[in-house]
Design an enzyme around this catalytic site. Structure first.
Site, mmCIF file in Angstrom:
data_model
loop_
_atom_site.group_PDB
_atom_site.id
_atom_site.type_symbol
_atom_site.label_atom_id
_atom_site.label_comp_id
_atom_site.label_asym_id
_atom_site.label_seq_id
_atom_site.Cartn_x
_atom_site.Cartn_y
_atom_site.Cartn_z
ATOM 1 N N SER A 109 1.358 -3.582 5.135
ATOM 2 C CA SER A 109 0.475 -4.189 4.134
ATOM 3 C C SER A 109 1.112 -5.442 3.569
ATOM 4 O O SER A 109 2.348 -5.564 3.507
ATOM 5 C CB SER A 109 0.216 -3.188 3.001
ATOM 6 O OG SER A 109 -0.473 -3.807 1.928
ATOM 7 N N TYR A 157 2.767 2.781 -3.784
ATOM 8 C CA TYR A 157 2.155 2.285 -2.545
ATOM 9 C C TYR A 157 2.966 1.125 -1.973
ATOM 10 O O TYR A 157 3.297 1.096 -0.779
ATOM 11 C CB TYR A 157 0.716 1.837 -2.821
ATOM 12 C CG TYR A 157 -0.022 1.306 -1.613
ATOM 13 C CD1 TYR A 157 -0.583 2.158 -0.685
ATOM 14 C CD2 TYR A 157 -0.155 -0.074 -1.421
ATOM 15 C CE1 TYR A 157 -1.267 1.674 0.423
ATOM 16 C CE2 TYR A 157 -0.849 -0.577 -0.311
ATOM 17 C CZ TYR A 157 -1.399 0.305 0.605
ATOM 18 O OH TYR A 157 -2.071 -0.185 1.699
#
Length: 678
Positions: A555, A568
């Site tokens: 990501s 995250y």
């Protein structure tokens, strides 16, 4: 409007092709003759509709039929140059086509056109092949059928065989068909119903004879230690061996595998006559074109230590390649096509099962089905006589036939990922589904892995069924479940070449509200989960010795420090560094490890739909339905990122053009300057 004769022919063909013991996939052919109006002259013209080259009876449609003008086809007899030049007649069929002609005429077209009957079936039934390959097949044919079915000695398919069968029919008006030595059967009739009935009469009569007169154990007694392993142990052994065997079978070119442990196969592998019969090879041309001249047989008992089995398979594979080259050199003529490859298409492992191989899953599966047909034929021949296939030299003539080479040359160019086997975690929705869809579209076989069994099954079904994709239920936080998923992929397709670590979730909270459970869950699924998946997949890839690709869907958040995102972002940073660590470690095995850094994939995303979208929208103070547009406006390109864009990056990384690239992260974020890699 479809001609009534064609409708009858298609119905008959589909019924005959529905049972693999009646005729194997893409084997045999059927035909019908009738009249139609010639659109040029307006007068009636006699036509023959016949299954075209490469078609399958069970799924035959009108588009799979070749359509020839009967008078022109039969006129070829007058220009036939003799058996030494009979291959030239195949090209002449093109000058007999009616209109656009439909499918390409097959080598068996002459058999159908020259036989004086309105309907003709040529099939490869197990019971018929048993008689056709028996050492005293001619005498058995007389004993079983009297003068109702006539024996025709082996002749390679072609124009001369058509002439031979036509002459037999003319000389035996009472006959309903023939047994073709070493090959199969042909039957005929005045109507489609009569032809089909006669085909089935030959098959059923032969089977009844085998059942009533055959030996109870035609393959001999069971050898001690060679019987089937218990189910769970057998499947575990097969999964462990599959990547090793696939790697060996892919020495010349990459292959996809299929595993069969049916009762028919396991019984054959347990018997005393396994090795001598396997060494004789198959006989029906359709069989050995798919299975090669003979299989590779592991000559160890079922419970031999796994390391011993692997070492012995490697020795036997080297010997097989040498034997195959010698076979080629014994029979090759100056104008023979080059040797296509010396690896086995069938590998038999007593107590475990049969591994079959081909350029794609369907070809691998069908090769296995053909060998089951061959086992059935051998059993029948041994039950009432002695199995005596056609000579090795004849097998070579067909395997390296110029016409077969031309058929292979007509095949479409393989897709970029043809022969590759992919495992995509989180494949049941969003980015994972898009990746699985793209990889399948580019030719890969795909194991769609997801915690949600229903979603995985739905995606696999959408991709085209088990010859393209299989569903795998997996919790990536469980090492045992991940190992089982890799095993399932190996049993479905032979191994694994391309793994996409995509499974993920996200919980958006400020640091002070992030619980230990929030942290652990996200790290378990993404950081630990991708490590566990990569470890299990790397084991299989190393065993295969074919290299491979591992791709992490990381990501932008693994680089960019955004608000309310500590668990995250940290898990994604962990994944990002795993890419570098594994690239450094696995390079010696030819395994490339790369990553993709998406950002703001809202539409179709399982993570965003699961609450992450609402949480991030609240952070940025925008309506959830506008979150995708908001992300787009903060990028350099002002474009929204979709799952398909991430899938495209995975394809580029794995399709071969970046063969020397490893340890790379590819941003797919429409341009987020703060996440530029440094």
């Amino acid at each position: 409007m479809t001609h009534a004769v064609v409708q009858e022919l298609l119905g008959r063909s589909n019924r005959l092709g529905a049972d693999p013991t009646t005729t194997n996939f893409a084997g045999g052919n059927t035909s019908a003759k009738g009249s139609a109006t010639d659109p040029v002259t307006g007068r009636p013209v006699d036509l023959m509709w016949v299954k075209g080259s490469g078609g399958d009876l069970g799924t035959l449609t009108e588009q799979g039929l070749a359509v020839l003008q009967l008078d022109r086809m039969r006129a070829l007899v007058d220009v036939y140059p003799g058996v030494g030049r009979e291959d030239e007649m195949v090209a002449a069929f093109d000058f007999c086509l009616h209109g656009k002609g439909g499918a390409t005429p097959s080598i068996d077209t002459a058999m159908h056109g020259l036989v004086d009957a309105d309907h003709v079936d040529h099939l490869h039934p197990d019971a018929g092949i048993a008689i056709a390959t028996a050492a005293d097949g001619e005498a058995l044919t007389k004993e079983i059928f009297g003068d109702r079915v006539v024996w025709v000695p082996w002749r390679r398919p072609g124009f001369q065989l058509g002439l031979d069968i036509a002459a037999v029919k003319a000389a035996n008006p009472q006959a309903i068909g023939v047994i073709l030595g070493g090959h199969g059967i042909t039957a005929w009739g005045a109507t489609s119903e009569e032809c089909e009935s006669r085909s089935m009469e030959i098959i059923r009569t032969a089977q009844a004879y085998l059942d009533s007169r055959g030996l109870p154990e035609p393959f001999g007694p069971v050898r001690p230690g060679y019987g089937p392993l218990p189910d769970a142990e057998r499947r575990a052994r097969a999964a462990a061996l599959a990547p090793v065997i696939r790697g060996l079978a892919s020495t010349d070119r990459r292959q996809v595998g299929h595993f069969t442990d049916s009762a028919v196969v396991l019984d054959f592998l347990s018997r005393e006559k396994l090795e001598p019969l396997a060494a004789l090879g198959t006989s029906c041309p359709d069989h050995f074109l798919r299975t090669k001249v003979r299989p590779l047989v592991l000559d160890l008992p079922a419970d031999a230590p796994l390391d011993d089995a692997v070492a012995r398979l490697q020795e036997l594979h080297a010997a097989y390649r040498g034997d195959y080259r010698a076979y080629y050199e014994r029979h090759a003529a100056p104008d023979s096509p080059p040797m296509r490859g010396a690896d086995p298409a069938i590998v038999l492992v007593p107590g475990v099962g049969m591994f079959s191989f081909g350029a794609n899953k369907q070809t691998a599966r069908v090769a296995g089905e053909f060998y089951v047909n061959a086992i059935n034929g051998m059993r029948g021949a041994e039950a009432v006589s002695r199995y005596a296939p056609i000579d090795e030299s004849e097998k070579f003539r067909i395997e390296y036939w110029a016409l077969e080479e031309a058929k292979l040359a007509r095949m479409p160019k393989p897709k970029p990922l043809a022969g590759r086997i992919a495992l995509v975690t989180g494949g049941g929705s969003g980015i994972g589904k898009a990746i699985a869809t793209r990889l399948a579209a580019e030719g890969a076989c795909v194991a769609v892995a997801d915690l949600d069994a229903g979603s995985a099954a739905a995606v696999a079904a959408e991709l085209g069924g088990t010859d393209v994709a299989v569903p795998v239920t997996v919790d990536v936080t469980s090492a045992n479940a991940v190992a089982a998923a890799v095993d399932a992929t190996a049993l479905a397709f032979g191994g694994v070449d391309l793994v996409v670590n995509n499974a993920g979730l996200s919980i958006s909270k400020p640091l002070l509200e992030t619980t230990d459970a929030d942290w652990d869950l996200q790290h378990d699924v993404m950081a630990r989960g991708s490590f566990v998946v990569s470890r299990a997949a790397a084991r299989a890839m190393v065993a295969q010795r074919l290299g491979g690709d591992i791709v992490y869907i990381a990501s932008k958040n693994g680089v960019f420090a955004g608000p309310n995102n500590v668990a995250y972002g940290a898990a994604k940073a962990d994944q990002a560094h795993q890419v570098r660590l594994l690239a450094a470690e696995l390079g010696e095995h030819g395994i490339r490890v790369n990553g993709v850094n998406p950002d703001g994939v809202v539409r179709g995303s399982g993570i965003f739909a699961g609450g992450w979208g609402a949480q991030r929208a609240a952070v940025y103070g925008v309506p959830e339905e506008e979150l995708g547009a908001f992300y787009a406006q903060r990028t350099l390109l002002k474009k929204e990122v979709l799952p398909e864009h991430v899938a495209a990056a995975v394809f580029v990384l794995t399709a071969g053009e970046l063969s020397h690239t490893t340890g790379l992260h590819v941003p797919v974020d429409a341009g987020v300057a703060a996440a530029f890699l440094r």
